[in-house]
Motif scaffolding. Structure first.
Motif, PDB file in Angstrom:
ATOM      1  N   GLY A 240       0.806  -1.211   0.000  1.00  0.00           N
ATOM      2  CA  GLY A 240       0.000   0.000   0.000  1.00  0.00           C
ATOM      3  C   GLY A 240       0.839   1.261   0.000  1.00  0.00           C
ATOM      4  O   GLY A 240       0.435   2.289  -0.539  1.00  0.00           O
ATOM      5  N   GLU A 241       2.038   1.179   0.574  1.00  0.00           N
ATOM      6  CA  GLU A 241       2.903   2.354   0.667  1.00  0.00           C
ATOM      7  C   GLU A 241       3.724   2.576  -0.593  1.00  0.00           C
ATOM      8  O   GLU A 241       3.920   3.712  -1.033  1.00  0.00           O
ATOM      9  CB  GLU A 241       3.847   2.200   1.865  1.00  0.00           C
ATOM     10  N   TYR A 242       4.231   1.487  -1.183  1.00  0.00           N
ATOM     11  CA  TYR A 242       5.204   1.635  -2.258  1.00  0.00           C
ATOM     12  C   TYR A 242       4.796   1.057  -3.609  1.00  0.00           C
ATOM     13  O   TYR A 242       5.376   1.411  -4.628  1.00  0.00           O
ATOM     14  CB  TYR A 242       6.527   0.965  -1.847  1.00  0.00           C
ATOM     15  N   VAL A 243       3.859   0.124  -3.635  1.00  0.00           N
ATOM     16  CA  VAL A 243       3.554  -0.576  -4.882  1.00  0.00           C
ATOM     17  C   VAL A 243       2.264  -0.040  -5.476  1.00  0.00           C
ATOM     18  O   VAL A 243       1.231  -0.024  -4.811  1.00  0.00           O
ATOM     19  CB  VAL A 243       3.424  -2.101  -4.650  1.00  0.00           C
ATOM     20  N   CYS A 244       2.322   0.376  -6.708  1.00  0.00           N
ATOM     21  CA  CYS A 244       1.141   0.918  -7.372  1.00  0.00           C
ATOM     22  C   CYS A 244       0.321  -0.212  -7.978  1.00  0.00           C
ATOM     23  O   CYS A 244       0.853  -1.119  -8.611  1.00  0.00           O
ATOM     24  CB  CYS A 244       1.561   1.899  -8.460  1.00  0.00           C
ATOM     25  N   CYS A 245      -0.972  -0.165  -7.759  1.00  0.00           N
ATOM     26  CA  CYS A 245      -1.854  -1.224  -8.258  1.00  0.00           C
ATOM     27  C   CYS A 245      -2.622  -0.798  -9.496  1.00  0.00           C
ATOM     28  O   CYS A 245      -3.526  -1.499  -9.947  1.00  0.00           O
ATOM     29  CB  CYS A 245      -2.851  -1.634  -7.165  1.00  0.00           C
ATOM     30  N   ASP A 246      -2.289   0.340 -10.059  1.00  0.00           N
ATOM     31  CA  ASP A 246      -2.957   0.832 -11.254  1.00  0.00           C
ATOM     32  C   ASP A 246      -2.012   0.656 -12.436  1.00  0.00           C
ATOM     33  O   ASP A 246      -0.864   1.083 -12.399  1.00  0.00           O
ATOM     34  CB  ASP A 246      -3.332   2.310 -11.081  1.00  0.00           C
ATOM     35  N   GLU A 247      -2.478   0.022 -13.504  1.00  0.00           N
ATOM     36  CA  GLU A 247      -1.611  -0.291 -14.642  1.00  0.00           C
ATOM     37  C   GLU A 247      -1.003   0.964 -15.265  1.00  0.00           C
ATOM     38  O   GLU A 247       0.127   0.949 -15.747  1.00  0.00           O
ATOM     39  CB  GLU A 247      -2.396  -1.076 -15.692  1.00  0.00           C
ATOM     40  N   GLU A 248      -1.748   2.083 -15.278  1.00  0.00           N
ATOM     41  CA  GLU A 248      -1.230   3.296 -15.893  1.00  0.00           C
ATOM     42  C   GLU A 248      -0.056   3.888 -15.112  1.00  0.00           C
ATOM     43  O   GLU A 248       0.770   4.597 -15.665  1.00  0.00           O
ATOM     44  CB  GLU A 248      -2.353   4.338 -16.006  1.00  0.00           C
ATOM     45  N   LEU A 249      -0.013   3.594 -13.814  1.00  0.00           N
ATOM     46  CA  LEU A 249       1.043   4.146 -12.970  1.00  0.00           C
ATOM     47  C   LEU A 249       2.061   3.096 -12.550  1.00  0.00           C
ATOM     48  O   LEU A 249       2.916   3.364 -11.724  1.00  0.00           O
ATOM     49  CB  LEU A 249       0.426   4.782 -11.718  1.00  0.00           C
ATOM     50  N   SER A 250       1.972   1.924 -13.121  1.00  0.00           N
ATOM     51  CA  SER A 250       2.869   0.839 -12.734  1.00  0.00           C
ATOM     52  C   SER A 250       4.301   1.146 -13.182  1.00  0.00           C
ATOM     53  O   SER A 250       4.536   1.951 -14.072  1.00  0.00           O
ATOM     54  CB  SER A 250       2.402  -0.486 -13.338  1.00  0.00           C
ATOM     55  N   HIS A 251       5.276   0.484 -12.562  1.00  0.00           N
ATOM     56  CA  HIS A 251       6.679   0.707 -12.878  1.00  0.00           C
ATOM     57  C   HIS A 251       7.309  -0.596 -13.350  1.00  0.00           C
ATOM     58  O   HIS A 251       6.808  -1.687 -13.085  1.00  0.00           O
ATOM     59  CB  HIS A 251       7.428   1.264 -11.668  1.00  0.00           C
ATOM     60  N   SER A 252       8.446  -0.481 -14.039  1.00  0.00           N
ATOM     61  CA  SER A 252       9.084  -1.655 -14.616  1.00  0.00           C
ATOM     62  C   SER A 252      10.053  -2.322 -13.645  1.00  0.00           C
ATOM     63  O   SER A 252      10.320  -3.518 -13.764  1.00  0.00           O
ATOM     64  CB  SER A 252       9.837  -1.268 -15.895  1.00  0.00           C
ATOM     65  N   PHE A 253      10.631  -1.576 -12.708  1.00  0.00           N
ATOM     66  CA  PHE A 253      11.581  -2.177 -11.786  1.00  0.00           C
ATOM     67  C   PHE A 253      10.844  -3.009 -10.732  1.00  0.00           C
ATOM     68  O   PHE A 253       9.644  -2.873 -10.536  1.00  0.00           O
ATOM     69  CB  PHE A 253      12.429  -1.097 -11.094  1.00  0.00           C
ATOM     70  N   THR A 254      11.587  -3.891 -10.078  1.00  0.00           N
ATOM     71  CA  THR A 254      11.005  -4.718  -9.025  1.00  0.00           C
ATOM     72  C   THR A 254      11.282  -4.085  -7.666  1.00  0.00           C
ATOM     73  O   THR A 254      12.442  -3.961  -7.254  1.00  0.00           O
ATOM     74  CB  THR A 254      11.588  -6.143  -9.059  1.00  0.00           C
ATOM     75  N   TYR A 255      10.221  -3.672  -6.998  1.00  0.00           N
ATOM     76  CA  TYR A 255      10.352  -3.142  -5.646  1.00  0.00           C
ATOM     77  C   TYR A 255      10.835  -4.276  -4.733  1.00  0.00           C
ATOM     78  O   TYR A 255      10.338  -5.404  -4.820  1.00  0.00           O
ATOM     79  CB  TYR A 255       9.014  -2.595  -5.150  1.00  0.00           C
ATOM     80  N   GLN A 256      11.786  -3.976  -3.855  1.00  0.00           N
ATOM     81  CA  GLN A 256      12.332  -4.999  -2.965  1.00  0.00           C
ATOM     82  C   GLN A 256      12.366  -4.494  -1.517  1.00  0.00           C
ATOM     83  O   GLN A 256      12.725  -3.342  -1.272  1.00  0.00           O
ATOM     84  CB  GLN A 256      13.752  -5.379  -3.378  1.00  0.00           C
ATOM     85  N   PHE A 257      11.989  -5.362  -0.610  1.00  0.00           N
ATOM     86  CA  PHE A 257      12.126  -5.077   0.812  1.00  0.00           C
ATOM     87  C   PHE A 257      12.487  -6.373   1.516  1.00  0.00           C
ATOM     88  O   PHE A 257      11.904  -7.425   1.246  1.00  0.00           O
ATOM     89  CB  PHE A 257      10.835  -4.518   1.412  1.00  0.00           C
ATOM     90  N   SER A 258      13.449  -6.303   2.424  1.00  0.00           N
ATOM     91  CA  SER A 258      13.789  -7.482   3.220  1.00  0.00           C
ATOM     92  C   SER A 258      14.121  -7.057   4.642  1.00  0.00           C
ATOM     93  O   SER A 258      14.659  -5.973   4.873  1.00  0.00           O
ATOM     94  CB  SER A 258      14.970  -8.252   2.604  1.00  0.00           C
ATOM     95  N   ALA A 259      13.766  -7.932   5.574  1.00  0.00           N
ATOM     96  CA  ALA A 259      14.105  -7.761   6.986  1.00  0.00           C
ATOM     97  C   ALA A 259      14.573  -9.124   7.474  1.00  0.00           C
ATOM     98  O   ALA A 259      13.763 -10.019   7.701  1.00  0.00           O
ATOM     99  CB  ALA A 259      12.901  -7.270   7.782  1.00  0.00           C
ATOM    100  N   LEU A 260      15.874  -9.286   7.581  1.00  0.00           N
ATOM    101  CA  LEU A 260      16.470 -10.586   7.884  1.00  0.00           C
ATOM    102  C   LEU A 260      17.130 -10.547   9.253  1.00  0.00           C
ATOM    103  O   LEU A 260      17.987  -9.703   9.517  1.00  0.00           O
ATOM    104  CB  LEU A 260      17.498 -10.966   6.812  1.00  0.00           C
ATOM    105  N   GLN A 261      16.744 -11.468  10.093  1.00  0.00           N
ATOM    106  CA  GLN A 261      17.170 -11.447  11.482  1.00  0.00           C
ATOM    107  C   GLN A 261      17.987 -12.679  11.850  1.00  0.00           C
ATOM    108  O   GLN A 261      17.714 -13.777  11.383  1.00  0.00           O
ATOM    109  CB  GLN A 261      15.929 -11.356  12.378  1.00  0.00           C
ATOM    110  N   ASN A 262      18.988 -12.477  12.671  1.00  0.00           N
ATOM    111  CA  ASN A 262      19.671 -13.583  13.320  1.00  0.00           C
ATOM    112  C   ASN A 262      19.982 -13.166  14.745  1.00  0.00           C
ATOM    113  O   ASN A 262      19.888 -11.979  15.094  1.00  0.00           O
ATOM    114  CB  ASN A 262      20.940 -14.013  12.563  1.00  0.00           C
ATOM    115  N   CYS A 263      20.317 -14.111  15.598  1.00  0.00           N
ATOM    116  CA  CYS A 263      20.599 -13.765  16.988  1.00  0.00           C
ATOM    117  C   CYS A 263      21.641 -14.715  17.560  1.00  0.00           C
ATOM    118  O   CYS A 263      21.837 -15.827  17.081  1.00  0.00           O
ATOM    119  CB  CYS A 263      19.317 -13.793  17.828  1.00  0.00           C
TER     120      CYS A 263
END
Length: 281
Positions: free
Chosen positions: A127-150
């Motif tokens: 909802g924050e970063y990815v557009c769901c409307d074809e006219e406003l869509s983008h070609s790059f792949t949005y990426q997010f990761s949260a990787l944890q170790n302890c």
């Protein structure tokens, strides 16, 4: 809650919020278990159980991995790796640490269902970063990761989580960062280190940080002096001192990456600052 505000980024276009509509989500869950046995001496517990004695329980850690992706109208991938204490119900201290860590990763609205928490995270990010409307869509792949170790330190008395974040919303490159959360396994206390940059020992601490940064990185830095040096937000307790890490662009250009220095217990003590990870045990 997911701390993507940390990067100072905003939506690249007006997002259309919908509940997974048109996203063709393919979410999969994998988990791999690794048991980390820790020992500590029973002591005062958190509010839920501080007035009654309770045997310290060695936590079992399970790393649970998630991923979600969509191809259209705007492609994205979201991945997460979460360190879960599987026997948290056996101890009020472990329960408190597990709850704090889950809220840290998934937000204050986190539930007891990890998959549901991850799905909600994906939806918020979409909802924050990815557009769901074809006219406003983008070609790059949005990426997010949260990787944890302890892992534990100080003879198994302190549990430290490392969470590595990465976000890409178009442009030349993405941006990564790291955060640490260290907990006393006898009390459940989360250590805060901002006090090292305050009070009468602050000038000596800044001097120490400046000396260590310049010794390790020299001309790669933007220019760090005792007047401009400061305690970063990412601090981890090690067996011999503290690891301080600065995010890209904080004290050096992006190409240098995360800048890290270690201050020993003896070096910090010489500034006059109390060592709360030792003194308060």
């Amino acid at each position: 809650p997911l701390r993507y505000e940390f990067f100072g980024l905003r939506s690249p276009q007006k997002a259309y919020r919908s509940r997974k509509k048109g996203m063709n989500m393919n979410i999969k869950l994998r988990s791999m278990k690794r048991i980390v046995m820790m020992s500590a001496v029973a002591a005062a517990l958190l509010a839920a159980g501080c007035d009654r004695g309770e045997k310290t329980v060695a936590p079992s850690i399970e790393t649970v991995e998630f991923s979600a992706e969509a191809a259209e109208p705007s492609p994205y991938t979201v991945t997460a790796a979460y360190c879960r204490i599987t026997n948290a119900d056996d101890s009020t201290v472990l329960t408190a640490i597990e709850r704090a860590n889950r809220e840290r990763i998934f937000g204050a609205e986190a539930t007891a269902d990890l998959q549901a928490d991850f799905d909600a995270m994906v939806e918020r990010l979409a909802g924050e970063y990815v557009c769901c409307d074809e006219e406003l869509s983008h070609s790059f792949t949005y990426q997010f990761s949260a990787l944890q170790n302890c892992e534990t330190t100080r003879g198994g008395t302190i549990l430290c989580y490392q969470t590595s974040y990465y976000i890409y919303t178009g442009g030349a490159h993405g941006l990564g960062s790291v955060e640490y959360d260290c907990y006393d396994l006898t009390t459940g206390q989360r250590y805060e280190f901002g006090y090292l940059g305050e009070d009468e020992w602050a000038p000596a601490v800044r001097q120490l940080i400046s000396e260590r940064l310049n010794a390790e990185y020299g001309e790669e830095l933007f220019g760090t002096t005792p007047e401009t040096a400061y305690m970063p937000s990412a601090v981890r307790i090690t067996d011999t001192g503290l690891l301080l890490e600065y995010q890209p662009y904080e004290v050096a250009p992006y190409c240098v990456g995360i800048v890290g220095i270690e201050l020993t217990d003896d070096q910090i003590a010489a500034t006059g600052a109390p060592l709360i990870w030792i003194d308060e045990k």
